[in-house]
Design an enzyme around this catalytic site. Structure first.
Site, PDB file in Angstrom:
ATOM      1  N   PHE A 136       0.848  -1.203   0.000  1.00  0.00           N
ATOM      2  CA  PHE A 136       0.000   0.000   0.000  1.00  0.00           C
ATOM      3  C   PHE A 136       0.877   1.244   0.000  1.00  0.00           C
ATOM      4  O   PHE A 136       1.734   1.402   0.867  1.00  0.00           O
ATOM      5  CB  PHE A 136      -0.920  -0.002   1.237  1.00  0.00           C
ATOM      6  CG  PHE A 136      -2.067  -0.960   1.110  1.00  0.00           C
ATOM      7  CD1 PHE A 136      -1.854  -2.334   1.151  1.00  0.00           C
ATOM      8  CD2 PHE A 136      -3.358  -0.501   0.931  1.00  0.00           C
ATOM      9  CE1 PHE A 136      -2.906  -3.224   1.013  1.00  0.00           C
ATOM     10  CE2 PHE A 136      -4.427  -1.384   0.799  1.00  0.00           C
ATOM     11  CZ  PHE A 136      -4.193  -2.752   0.837  1.00  0.00           C
ATOM     12  N   ALA A 137       0.640   2.113  -0.983  1.00  0.00           N
ATOM     13  CA  ALA A 137       1.414   3.353  -1.093  1.00  0.00           C
ATOM     14  C   ALA A 137       0.425   4.500  -1.269  1.00  0.00           C
ATOM     15  O   ALA A 137       0.031   4.827  -2.387  1.00  0.00           O
ATOM     16  CB  ALA A 137       2.381   3.269  -2.261  1.00  0.00           C
ATOM     17  N   TYR A 186       3.575   8.188   1.021  1.00  0.00           N
ATOM     18  CA  TYR A 186       4.250   6.893   1.075  1.00  0.00           C
ATOM     19  C   TYR A 186       4.655   6.383  -0.311  1.00  0.00           C
ATOM     20  O   TYR A 186       5.430   5.435  -0.412  1.00  0.00           O
ATOM     21  CB  TYR A 186       3.378   5.856   1.792  1.00  0.00           C
ATOM     22  CG  TYR A 186       3.483   5.926   3.306  1.00  0.00           C
ATOM     23  CD1 TYR A 186       2.907   6.968   4.008  1.00  0.00           C
ATOM     24  CD2 TYR A 186       4.181   4.959   4.027  1.00  0.00           C
ATOM     25  CE1 TYR A 186       3.006   7.050   5.392  1.00  0.00           C
ATOM     26  CE2 TYR A 186       4.282   5.023   5.411  1.00  0.00           C
ATOM     27  CZ  TYR A 186       3.695   6.074   6.096  1.00  0.00           C
ATOM     28  OH  TYR A 186       3.806   6.137   7.460  1.00  0.00           O
ATOM     29  N   ASP A 238       4.613  -4.024   4.162  1.00  0.00           N
ATOM     30  CA  ASP A 238       4.645  -2.564   4.304  1.00  0.00           C
ATOM     31  C   ASP A 238       5.557  -1.988   3.226  1.00  0.00           C
ATOM     32  O   ASP A 238       6.568  -2.601   2.872  1.00  0.00           O
ATOM     33  CB  ASP A 238       5.247  -2.194   5.665  1.00  0.00           C
ATOM     34  CG  ASP A 238       4.193  -1.956   6.717  1.00  0.00           C
ATOM     35  OD1 ASP A 238       3.051  -2.382   6.520  1.00  0.00           O
ATOM     36  OD2 ASP A 238       4.539  -1.340   7.750  1.00  0.00           O
ATOM     37  N   VAL A 239       5.237  -0.781   2.762  1.00  0.00           N
ATOM     38  CA  VAL A 239       6.034  -0.177   1.694  1.00  0.00           C
ATOM     39  C   VAL A 239       7.247   0.585   2.223  1.00  0.00           C
ATOM     40  O   VAL A 239       8.235   0.768   1.496  1.00  0.00           O
ATOM     41  CB  VAL A 239       5.156   0.756   0.821  1.00  0.00           C
ATOM     42  CG1 VAL A 239       4.764   2.026   1.580  1.00  0.00           C
ATOM     43  CG2 VAL A 239       5.843   1.091  -0.495  1.00  0.00           C
ATOM     44  N   ASP A 240       7.205   1.009   3.481  1.00  0.00           N
ATOM     45  CA  ASP A 240       8.344   1.783   4.018  1.00  0.00           C
ATOM     46  C   ASP A 240       9.422   0.807   4.498  1.00  0.00           C
ATOM     47  O   ASP A 240       9.837   0.795   5.655  1.00  0.00           O
ATOM     48  CB  ASP A 240       7.893   2.731   5.135  1.00  0.00           C
ATOM     49  CG  ASP A 240       7.074   2.045   6.213  1.00  0.00           C
ATOM     50  OD1 ASP A 240       6.541   0.951   5.962  1.00  0.00           O
ATOM     51  OD2 ASP A 240       6.971   2.611   7.320  1.00  0.00           O
ATOM     52  N   HIS A 246       8.753  -9.694  15.351  1.00  0.00           N
ATOM     53  CA  HIS A 246       9.104  -8.268  15.368  1.00  0.00           C
ATOM     54  C   HIS A 246      10.514  -8.080  15.934  1.00  0.00           C
ATOM     55  O   HIS A 246      10.832  -8.642  16.994  1.00  0.00           O
ATOM     56  CB  HIS A 246       8.064  -7.570  16.237  1.00  0.00           C
ATOM     57  CG  HIS A 246       8.087  -6.079  16.217  1.00  0.00           C
ATOM     58  ND1 HIS A 246       9.150  -5.335  16.659  1.00  0.00           N
ATOM     59  CD2 HIS A 246       7.144  -5.175  15.826  1.00  0.00           C
ATOM     60  CE1 HIS A 246       8.859  -4.038  16.546  1.00  0.00           C
ATOM     61  NE2 HIS A 246       7.648  -3.925  16.031  1.00  0.00           N
ATOM     62  N   THR A 256       4.027  -5.474  23.346  1.00  0.00           N
ATOM     63  CA  THR A 256       3.066  -4.360  23.281  1.00  0.00           C
ATOM     64  C   THR A 256       1.738  -4.815  22.684  1.00  0.00           C
ATOM     65  O   THR A 256       1.216  -4.228  21.748  1.00  0.00           O
ATOM     66  CB  THR A 256       3.654  -3.175  22.486  1.00  0.00           C
ATOM     67  OG1 THR A 256       4.120  -3.656  21.210  1.00  0.00           O
ATOM     68  CG2 THR A 256       4.802  -2.545  23.222  1.00  0.00           C
ATOM     69  N   GLU A 301      -1.724  -4.461  13.667  1.00  0.00           N
ATOM     70  CA  GLU A 301      -0.685  -5.321  14.241  1.00  0.00           C
ATOM     71  C   GLU A 301      -1.180  -5.969  15.538  1.00  0.00           C
ATOM     72  O   GLU A 301      -0.877  -7.138  15.815  1.00  0.00           O
ATOM     73  CB  GLU A 301       0.588  -4.511  14.499  1.00  0.00           C
ATOM     74  CG  GLU A 301       1.732  -5.301  15.092  1.00  0.00           C
ATOM     75  CD  GLU A 301       3.005  -4.474  15.176  1.00  0.00           C
ATOM     76  OE1 GLU A 301       3.732  -4.394  14.165  1.00  0.00           O
ATOM     77  OE2 GLU A 301       3.278  -3.889  16.251  1.00  0.00           O
TER      78      GLU A 301
END
Ligand code: GAL
Ligand code: MN
Length: 292
Positions: free
Chosen positions: A61-62, A66, A151-153, A173, A185, A243
């Site tokens: 997803f951008a 992003y 994720d795109v980043d 993670h 978390t 998440e």
């Protein structure tokens, strides 16, 4: 044929085998492998998976600013992600014209999927589950075997191949693989569908990577989408959005394979334990990329 045998001839029990990766957990208590460098034979895996002629879908997803991450993301995926397999990228974006031209290898395709923008990054990230669910239902179910939702980043820095294929795959993670469960978390408010009480939980999984068979990832996204809707009705947003819900899902539906933090790292430095960085979050100034 040599490639059909283990690269190294070693009995199931041998003292030298025990010198392998005894520094990390390589199998979960429910007997799912945890993929680390030194635990798999890439060539042997290719002799198993290549003849299956599989199609691997990847969603990314951008939205908004992003899109700036797409070029590095796609170019690095072309260097490292599922090389030698049929790969179909689906880029969900509000700016199809801003998707960079990246030269794709043979048997690799890219389709742009136009979606609306949003003024809140939380909306964008929360909407992904529903979009993937719908996309699988209407298109992918008959078009692909496996799917990776990334994720795109992020950027690829090392081999990512057939060792990552399984029914349901979660990535541990990078921030929590040395921590015990009460430091995770997870969402801790019972009012949220993502709630996991202290004393429960297996690992903390990153939301930047969900993968598996298309029909299995469909179940993940459908369930999380329903939980997200219930939370919305109750005016609660889980602490780490989807998440948090993903972690809840995988607590009750154990992933059949775990990717070590080599597959979801932060920064490009490696350590004695994480011997190779394959995929990493890109540092970003959130005030420059997020709409809110
Ligand atoms: C951070 C990461 C967030 C979220 C959080 C969970 O390191 O940047 O996206 O995963 O950990 O605690
Ligand atoms: Mn991210």
């Amino acid at each position: 044929m040599l490639a059909h045998s283990r690269n190294c001839d070693m009995p199931l029990y041998s003292p030298s085998f025990l010198e392998g990766r005894k520094d990390v957990v390589t199998v979960t208590p429910w007997l799912a492998p945890v993929v680390w460098e030194g635990t798999f034979d890439k060539d042997l895996l290719d002799t198993i998976y290549k003849p299956k002629n599989i199609t691997v879908a990847m969603t990314v997803f951008a939205v908004g600013k992003y899109v700036q991450f797409l070029k590095d993301f796609l170019e690095s995926a072309e260097s490292y992600f599922m090389l030698g397999y049929r790969v179909h990228y689906y880029v969900f974006t509000d700016q199809p014209e801003a998707v960079p031209m990246v030269t794709l290898g043979s048997d690799r395709r890219l389709t742009k999927v136009k979606i609306p923008g949003s003024n809140r990054w939380q909306e964008i990230t929360l909407g992904r589950m529903e979009r993937i669910e719908n996309f699988i239902e209407t298109q992918l179910i008959n078009q692909a075997d496996y799917i990776f939702c990334l994720d795109v980043d992020t950027k690829f820095y090392g081999h990512w191949g057939a060792e990552t294929l399984s029914r349901t795959v979660a990535a541990v993670h990078f921030g929590f693989f040395t921590r015990s469960r009460d430091a995770f978390t997870y969402e801790r408010r019972p009012e949220s569908q993502a709630y996991i009480p202290y004393g429960e939980g297996d690992y903390y999984y990153g939301g930047a990577m969900i993968a598996g068979l298309v029909e299995e990832v469909y179940k993940v996204t459908k369930t999380c989408r329903m939980w997200l809707e219930i939370d919305k009705v109750n005016s609660i947003e889980a602490v780490w959005q989807e998440e948090s819900h993903l972690n809840k899902y995988f607590l009750y539906n154990k992933p059949t394979k775990l990717l070590s933090p080599e597959y979801l790292w932060h920064g490009t430095y490696h350590t004695d334990v994480v011997k190779i960085v394959r995929f990493t979050q890109v540092w970003k100034d959130v005030s420059k990329v997020r709409p809110n």
